[in-house]
Motif scaffolding. Structure first.
Motif, short mmCIF file in Angstrom:
data_model
loop_
_atom_site.label_atom_id
_atom_site.label_comp_id
_atom_site.label_asym_id
_atom_site.label_seq_id
_atom_site.Cartn_x
_atom_site.Cartn_y
_atom_site.Cartn_z
N TRP A 90 0.66 -1.20 0.02
CA TRP A 90 0.03 0.01 -0.12
C TRP A 90 0.91 1.17 -0.22
CZ3 TRP A 90 1.03 3.00 3.89
CH2 TRP A 90 1.50 2.65 5.34
N TRP A 91 2.16 1.24 0.59
CA TRP A 91 2.74 2.36 0.72
C TRP A 91 3.20 2.81 -0.65
CZ3 TRP A 91 3.74 -2.44 2.88
CH2 TRP A 91 4.61 -3.15 2.15
N ARG A 92 3.26 2.14 -1.52
CA ARG A 92 3.69 2.50 -2.93
C ARG A 92 2.60 3.24 -3.65
NH1 ARG A 92 5.99 -2.95 -2.80
NH2 ARG A 92 4.10 -3.71 -3.78
N ASP A 93 1.48 3.13 -3.35
CA ASP A 93 0.35 3.86 -3.58
C ASP A 93 -0.72 4.13 -3.02
OD1 ASP A 93 -1.54 5.01 -5.56
OD2 ASP A 93 -1.98 3.11 -6.71
N ARG A 94 -0.54 4.94 -2.01
CA ARG A 94 -1.37 5.27 -0.88
C ARG A 94 -2.84 5.65 -1.37
NH1 ARG A 94 1.91 6.37 4.15
NH2 ARG A 94 3.97 6.00 3.43
N ARG A 95 -2.95 6.48 -2.44
CA ARG A 95 -4.07 6.86 -2.72
C ARG A 95 -4.75 5.78 -3.51
NH1 ARG A 95 -6.24 12.18 -5.38
NH2 ARG A 95 -7.84 11.60 -6.44
N GLY A 96 -4.34 4.94 -4.21
CA GLY A 96 -4.85 3.78 -4.88
C GLY A 96 -5.16 2.72 -3.65
N ALA A 124 -3.37 10.22 0.35
CA ALA A 124 -4.72 9.63 0.12
C ALA A 124 -5.55 10.88 -0.16
CB ALA A 124 -5.01 8.59 0.91
#
Length: 117
Positions: free
Chosen positions: A18-24, A55
């Motif tokens: 999740w840390w690579r794409d917090r918004r996703g 996010a």
């Protein structure tokens, strides 16, 4: 029932990148909440997903209102819980300090597994 989900805490409870794409990651959680609701609670619920940091800006969808915290997500969650004193409230988080703060307001608390299964 008002269900307030601590997005950062719930997303962070699983090491799935999740840390690579917090918004996703927040969008995936939002979509899961929109499609599954709150497992074990068939009655009408209002779900609010609180997001912060990277996010922020995730859009609301039918069934899930997304609140972008201008500062601390925890503070926004406490504000939401405090704004509905005569209503059943459930805050989904594993954060001990946040749990203490919202239970002092009369809200119930549950951990991330409540929405992640």
């Amino acid at each position: 029932m008002l269900v307030v989900v601590d997005g950062a805490n719930v997303v962070g409870s699983r090491p799935d990148g999740w840390w690579r794409d917090r918004r996703g990651a927040a969008e995936r959680l939002r979509d899961r909440l929109a499609s599954e609701g709150l497992p074990g609670h068939p009655g009408p619920v209002e779900i609010v997903l609180v997001v912060e940091g990277a996010a922020r800006g995730v859009a609301s969808v039918p069934g899930v209102r997304v609140e972008s915290a201008p500062g601390s997500g925890d503070d926004r969650i406490v504000e939401l819980a405090a704004a509905s004193p005569g209503r059943s409230r459930l805050v989904v988080t594993a954060d001990r300090e946040l749990r203490r703060r919202v239970t002092e307001l009369g809200a119930e608390v549950a951990g991330p597994r409540t929405v992640l299964g």
